[in-house]
Structure formats: structure tokens, C-alpha cells
Design an enzyme around this catalytic site. Structure first.
Site, PDB file in Angstrom:
ATOM      1  CG  ASN A   1       5.512  -9.436  -0.650  1.00 42.71           C
ATOM      2  OD1 ASN A   1       4.783  -8.854  -0.081  1.00 42.71           O
ATOM      3  ND2 ASN A   1       6.769  -8.843  -1.329  1.00 42.71           N
TER       4      ASN A   1
ATOM      5  CD  GLU B   1       7.213  -5.624  -0.069  1.00 39.26           C
ATOM      6  OE1 GLU B   1       6.719  -6.326  -0.915  1.00 39.26           O
ATOM      7  OE2 GLU B   1       6.511  -5.427   1.034  1.00 39.26           O
TER       8      GLU B   1
ATOM      9  CB  SER C   1       0.474 -16.790   8.060  1.00 39.98           C
ATOM     10  OG  SER C   1       1.553 -17.023   7.159  1.00 39.98           O
TER      11      SER C   1
ATOM     12  CB  THR D   1      -0.962   0.111   1.257  1.00 38.91           C
ATOM     13  OG1 THR D   1      -1.838  -1.096   1.159  1.00 38.91           O
ATOM     14  CG2 THR D   1      -1.625   1.366   1.244  1.00 38.91           C
TER      15      THR D   1
END
Lengths: 227, 208
Positions: A222, A87, A227, A1
């Protein structure tokens, strides 16, 4: 985001501020791609509190264009930092599409290249894979077919460290350069900052997109985000 | 291809000092939503009273808009972007695809800030969230965190306060994104732009 906010102590009329933010976003935050995914939360806010003692800026003000350009340039700096994070990315890539029949199509082509997973993995692997760039241009969903003429297109890598020759031509007037200087290609692709230049030769418009490479680290980050 | 060396980007892109616009204060806190006591809640407030502020925003065009997106859009629509005096942001949970309850949570966040600011009658706060989709906000932690920022006066306008709020909105970011610059108008008056952003993945925005 993507989340962000820009604040300033200038007084700017709210309608003018909205126009300014839309203008700058279409040339900054809407021109970046890390992975081609759009979030449900992307938001950029801007607040102008008017703490500086100067007349309120509106669309008719002498300063309007100057401030709009400064906000745009500022937003580009901020947007580019998001791509630099990227990332697990190792490269910051500017995709520059020039001489397009329309601005919209220049942007669509730049976005198509920037979102191609195969272009991004090639950049990570430092592989001068011009075929993937050409492929991404070819499937871009253009508004007007006049924007792309296969006999006029030029694609190059541009060195960003001022070393010479600065431009490594990959495709010239639609013809792939089969004798690419692979040594020079490796030097350019080893840089952290890269530029891909696409000269469409069909008009005068241009657009830029900023993207990054796709690394093994992206999958690591990612693979278990939830989790 | 072998895995390349991971670059430490923090020292390359995070400033060590900066000057910031007049009339803004920022505060942040670790509310407990994020693990490891990391900063995850931030508030920016406008303290300038010489004239009403103006606000504008662009939002995702994703059809599944998160509750804070819809809520902030409503605030801007109802105020025409006039007299917006705060933005509250949380990270760790996106409050997205959370239905009516998510809308209530987003509204509660801005209501608490409005109350603390003394703006009980008109909406003057925008809200943003980022993090995991499809989970409800832990409102007990968020509400307490917002109140704590005000009650313990965790606001400041110095470089550390700005850096901390930029950290509080991060998720998988490897460095906070903080940019600040001074500019001069044609009439010689100086003004400042300061920007914060977060984002590392799920990035290809098309905001309108």
C-alpha cells in the site's frame, strides 16, 4: 474496495431479494475487516433470474427463511475469502463475542477488536497480548453500558486444529490469568486460523467478525498503490 | 519479529471446477487500463427470458460515494430492481471523486451495455468500478472493451469464463474469489448460488 455479486437461478421477488441481501450482508460482508478503512465504492449486488421452474419466493413463502439462511451462509464464505487474502496477511482470525446484552454491542466490540492495529500486529507476531484485546473492548463505543461488566468478562484464544486444551483462558471474570501457559499460547498463535472468544456474560446475544493480522507486506503493497 | 514466509494462497482458495446457475453468461477482457495485459473488464448478463429478473444491492455508506455507486443506485431506484439483466465491472480505476464527468462515464458504460443487449428504452444494467481514487476512467479503452466483449462474443458459462471474470475485477488481490454451490428447496427443486468478490485492502465495509 469490496466489490461482489451473487447470482442465482431462483425466482425471488425484488423487494424480498433486497431484504434477503440486507440481512445476509449485515452478517457477512459488514462483519469483516482487513485494515479498518471503508471505500467509496463498496458494492454487493445480487441478481435472481428465475431460470429454475418453481414459484417465486417472497416473504410469505415457506422457503423464504431457508433461502435467506443459505444466502447468508454463502455470503459469509465469500466475505471470509476477502479476509483470507488481506494484503499480506498470514492469519485468518474469527472474533466471537458471546452472551452480550445486545446484538449491536456484541458487533461493536467484535469490530473494535478486529480493527485494532495493535491487536493485529500482536497476532502477526504471535504474541498473546490480551492487554490489547481488553483495551480494544474498553474503548468500543457501545450503545448500552449494560453490555459490558468488567467483573464478568472472559477472554480466551481457541485452538482451531482440534488440539487440546482447546481453550486458553486469558481473562476469567475480569481477572487476567498471569500464569498463562506461554508454550500452549505459542502453539495456538502459530496456527493460520485463530479464534478470539469474548464472553461478556451480560446477556444472550452474540456476533462474529472476521479479521486478519497486519504484516510488513501490507505496508509494502500500500505504500505506492497510486504512483 | 522476523518477516514470515509469504503464503501462496491461490491453490488454497481458488476452485478448479464448479457448476453455475442457469441463464447467466459472463465475459471478460484486458481493455488496457491495467498494465501487463491483465483482465480488467467484465460483464455478466442474464439470458433467461422465462420471467423478468430481480436485482438488489447494498452500497458503501462512505459520504464520498463513487460515480458507479450513485449510478447503480439510480438504476435500482428507477426500476425497483426489476428486469436488471447485466452488470459491468472494471478494475484499475475506481471512477471515484471524479464529479460530473465521472457520472457521465459511468452512464456511458451502462448505455453501451444496454445498447448491445437491445435494452435501449429502460435501464437494465448496473455498473461497478474499483481501483485508484481521483482519476478519470480511460473511456476510450473501456468503451472499446465493452463492445469487443459483445462483438467477439467473449461470453461463456463454463468454469474458465467464471474464473476469468472473477480475475477481471481484482486489484491487489492475490487470488480471485469465486464460490459456487447447489442447494435444494423444500419442494425438491435444485438451485445454484454463484458469487464473485474482490478485495484485499481498504476493507471494513458498512454497506446499506
Amino acid at each position: 474496495t469490496l466489490l461482489g455479486f451473487i447470482v442465482t437461478d431462483l425466482p425471488i421477488e425484488s423487494k424480498t431479494l433486497q431484504k434477503m441481501l440486507r440481512h445476509s450482508t449485515s452478517r457477512s460482508f459488514n462483519c469483516i475487516s482487513v485494515d479498518g478503512d471503508m471505500s467509496t465504492n463498496d458494492t454487493i449486488c445480487m441478481i435472481a433470474n428465475g431460470a429454475v421452474d418453481t414459484p417465486e419466493i417472497n416473504e410469505n413463502s415457506q422457503e423464504f427463511k431457508q433461502v435467506q439462511d443459505q444466502v447468508t451462509e454463502f455470503a459469509q464464505r465469500l466475505a471470509q475469502l476477502v479476509v483470507r487474502d488481506g494484503e499480506g496477511s498470514t492469519k485468518f482470525v474469527t472474533v466471537n463475542v458471546k452472551n452480550s446484552y445486545s446484538f449491536e454491542d456484541a458487533k461493536i466490540i467484535a469490530e473494535s477488536i478486529s480493527n485494532s492495529m495493535l491487536v493485529k500486529t500482536a497476532l502477526y507476531g504471535q504474541d498473546a497480548n490480551w492487554g490489547r484485546i481488553l483495551c480494544a473492548i474498553g474503548y468500543a463505543k457501545l450503545n448500552d453500558l449494560k453490555s459490558l461488566n468488567v467483573d464478568k468478562i472472559n477472554v480466551s484464544f481457541i485452538a482451531t486444529d482440534n488440539s487440546e486444551p482447546r481453550e486458553l483462558k486469558l481473562i476469567v471474570n475480569g481477572v487476567p490469568q498471569l500464569n498463562i501457559d506461554e508454550e500452549r499460547a505459542s502453539e495456538i498463535l502459530a496456527l493460520n486460523d485463530l479464534e478470539v472468544l469474548v464472553n461478556l456474560g451480560t446477556g444472550k446475544e452474540e456476533a462474529q467478525f472476521w479479521t486478519c493480522d497486519l504484516s510488513h507486506e501490507y505496508v509494502t503493497i500500500n505504500g505506492d498503490y497510486r504512483s | 519479529n522476523t518477516t514470515r514466509k509469504v503464503i501462496d494462497k491461490y491453490p488454497l482458495y481458488v476452485p478448479k471446477s464448479g457448476t453455475f446457475p442457469k441463464g447467466f453468461q459472463v465475459g471478460s477482457i484486458a481493455s488496457g487500463v491495467k498494465k501487463n495485459n491483465a483482465l480488467d473488464l467484465g460483464i455478466i448478463i442474464n439470458t433467461n427470458k422465462s420471467r423478468p429478473s430481480s436485482a438488489a444491492a447494498v452500497f458503501t455508506t462512505n459520504k464520498f460515494k463513487a460515480a458507479p455507486v450513485l449510478t447503480s443506485k439510480n438504476v435500482l431506484d428507477s426500476t425497483n430492481g426489476v428486469a436488471i439483466n447485466a452488470i459491468v465491472v472494471n478494475s484499475g480505476c475506481a471512477n471515484s471523486v471524479t464529479g460530473e464527468l465521472g457520472m457521465q462515464d459511468a452512464k456511458e458504460m451502462i448505455d453501451i451495455v444496454n445498447e448491445q443487449l437491445g435494452d435501449k428504452t429502460s435501464p437494465s444494467t448496473l455498473v461497478m468500478s474499483t481501483g485508484v481514487i481521483g482519476q478519470r476512467l480511460q473511456m476510450n479503452k473501456i468503451s472499446e472493451g465493452i463492445k469487443k466483449i459483445f462483438q467477439e462474443n467473449k461470453f461463456g458459462s463454463d468454469f474458465t469464463s467464471w474464473l476469468n471474470i472473477s480475475k477481471s475485477i481484482c486489484t491487489t488481490d492475490t487470488f480471485p474469489k469465486l464460490v459456487t454451490s447447489k442447494f435444494k428447496l423444500l419442494n425438491g427443486k435444485e438451485y445454484t448460488l454463484t458469487g464473485l468478490a474482490k478485495g484485499a485492502g481498504m476493507i471494513c465495509p458498512n454497506m446499506a
